[in-house]
Every structure is written in structure tokens, then in C-alpha cells.
Write a protein that holds these residues in place. Structure first.
Motif, PDB file in Angstrom:
ATOM      1  N   UNK A   2     -17.512   0.660  -6.213  1.00  0.00           N
ATOM      2  CA  UNK A   2     -16.574   1.568  -5.646  1.00  0.00           C
ATOM      3  C   UNK A   2     -16.025   0.925  -4.328  1.00  0.00           C
ATOM      4  N   UNK A   3     -14.911   1.921  -3.804  1.00  0.00           N
ATOM      5  CA  UNK A   3     -14.254   1.558  -2.548  1.00  0.00           C
ATOM      6  C   UNK A   3     -14.691   2.300  -1.447  1.00  0.00           C
ATOM      7  N   UNK A   4     -15.340   1.615  -0.613  1.00  0.00           N
ATOM      8  CA  UNK A   4     -15.751   2.293   0.972  1.00  0.00           C
ATOM      9  C   UNK A   4     -14.816   2.571   1.678  1.00  0.00           C
ATOM     10  N   UNK A   5     -15.263   2.880   2.961  1.00  0.00           N
ATOM     11  CA  UNK A   5     -14.357   3.245   4.101  1.00  0.00           C
ATOM     12  C   UNK A   5     -13.368   1.977   4.425  1.00  0.00           C
ATOM     13  N   UNK A   8     -10.891   0.523   2.127  1.00  0.00           N
ATOM     14  CA  UNK A   8      -9.478   1.680   2.066  1.00  0.00           C
ATOM     15  C   UNK A   8      -8.833   1.256   3.230  1.00  0.00           C
ATOM     16  N   UNK A   9      -9.629   1.132   4.469  1.00  0.00           N
ATOM     17  CA  UNK A   9      -8.841   0.778   5.658  1.00  0.00           C
ATOM     18  C   UNK A   9      -8.093  -0.408   5.609  1.00  0.00           C
ATOM     19  N   UNK A  10      -8.635  -1.546   4.928  1.00  0.00           N
ATOM     20  CA  UNK A  10      -7.951  -2.722   4.647  1.00  0.00           C
ATOM     21  C   UNK A  10      -6.640  -2.712   3.842  1.00  0.00           C
ATOM     22  N   UNK A  11      -6.696  -1.828   2.914  1.00  0.00           N
ATOM     23  CA  UNK A  11      -5.573  -1.584   2.003  1.00  0.00           C
ATOM     24  C   UNK A  11      -4.375  -0.820   2.702  1.00  0.00           C
ATOM     25  N   UNK A  12      -4.975  -0.003   3.633  1.00  0.00           N
ATOM     26  CA  UNK A  12      -3.994   0.939   4.406  1.00  0.00           C
ATOM     27  C   UNK A  12      -3.423  -0.146   5.383  1.00  0.00           C
ATOM     28  N   UNK A  13      -3.913  -0.898   5.976  1.00  0.00           N
ATOM     29  CA  UNK A  13      -3.646  -1.907   7.082  1.00  0.00           C
ATOM     30  C   UNK A  13      -2.645  -2.957   6.253  1.00  0.00           C
ATOM     31  N   UNK A  14      -2.854  -3.283   5.203  1.00  0.00           N
ATOM     32  CA  UNK A  14      -2.083  -4.118   4.497  1.00  0.00           C
ATOM     33  C   UNK A  14      -0.638  -3.360   4.133  1.00  0.00           C
ATOM     34  N   UNK A  15      -0.926  -2.242   3.861  1.00  0.00           N
ATOM     35  CA  UNK A  15       0.364  -1.787   3.312  1.00  0.00           C
ATOM     36  C   UNK A  15       1.408  -1.552   4.333  1.00  0.00           C
ATOM     37  N   UNK A  16       0.695  -1.072   5.638  1.00  0.00           N
ATOM     38  CA  UNK A  16       1.585  -1.007   6.992  1.00  0.00           C
ATOM     39  C   UNK A  16       2.200  -2.223   7.430  1.00  0.00           C
ATOM     40  N   UNK A  17       1.423  -3.372   7.213  1.00  0.00           N
ATOM     41  CA  UNK A  17       1.862  -4.643   7.424  1.00  0.00           C
ATOM     42  C   UNK A  17       3.062  -5.246   6.568  1.00  0.00           C
ATOM     43  N   UNK A  18       3.038  -4.928   5.392  1.00  0.00           N
ATOM     44  CA  UNK A  18       3.912  -5.483   4.374  1.00  0.00           C
ATOM     45  C   UNK A  18       5.241  -4.400   4.529  1.00  0.00           C
ATOM     46  N   UNK A  19       5.034  -3.046   4.609  1.00  0.00           N
ATOM     47  CA  UNK A  19       6.236  -2.216   4.578  1.00  0.00           C
ATOM     48  C   UNK A  19       6.887  -1.760   6.075  1.00  0.00           C
TER      49      UNK A  19
END
Length: 87
Positions: A2-5, A8-19
Motif C-alpha cells: 500500500x501507499x503510505x504518506x 504519496x508525498x514523493x509522487x506529489x513532489x515529482x508531479x510538481x517538479x515535472x509540470x
């Protein structure tokens, strides 16, 4: 798995950096519009299915009444109509 906090935080950070932060509201609006269009298409498909099943039921009812008409004893071949013979 499962995905923990933290994940999820790393995924959000990667999205912010990419887009980039400027593109995220536009991306969210685009996703919202797509979801709205998808929902309206699904509702339209459901209404078309309901309409099609209703017309099919009407057709079946008409076919059944036609069969009842032709299966009546006075509509069978070789039988004379009693009203004509009594005159």
C-alpha cells in the motif's frame, strides 16, 4: 503493498517538479472537464439503453397481440364462421 504518506508525498513532489506549479491548476481543470464529459456520456448511454429496452418491450407486446389474434379459433383455416351459417 500500500501507499503510505511518504510515498504519496514523493509522487506529489515529482508531479510538481515535472509540470511546474503554474501548470497544475490547468491540469486539474482539464481532468475535471474530462470527468464531466465522461459522466454525461455514461448517463446518455444509460438513457439510450432504457429507451431501447422500452421500445423492445412494446414490440414484443405487439407481436404477442398479433399472435393471439391469429391463434384465435375463428381465424384458423378450415373452420367456418358460425355467424355466416346461421343466416
Amino acid at each position: 503493498m500500500s501507499l503510505g504518506p511518504m510515498e504519496i508525498g514523493l509522487i506529489v513532489l515529482a508531479i510538481v517538479l515535472l509540470f511546474g506549479a503554474k501548470k497544475l491548476p490547468e491540469l486539474a481543470r482539464s481532468i475535471g472537464r474530462s470527468a464531466r464529459i465522461f459522466k454525461s456520456e455514461v448517463n446518455e448511454m444509460h438513457s439510450e439503453d432504457a429507451q431501447r429496452s422500452q421500445s423492445q418491450a412494446q414490440l414484443n407486446q405487439k407481436q404477442q397481440s398479433d399472435e393471439e389474434f391469429w391463434n384465435r379459433p375463428d381465424m384458423q383455416p378450415g373452420q367456418q364462421n358460425n355467424t355466416n351459417t346461421q343466416q
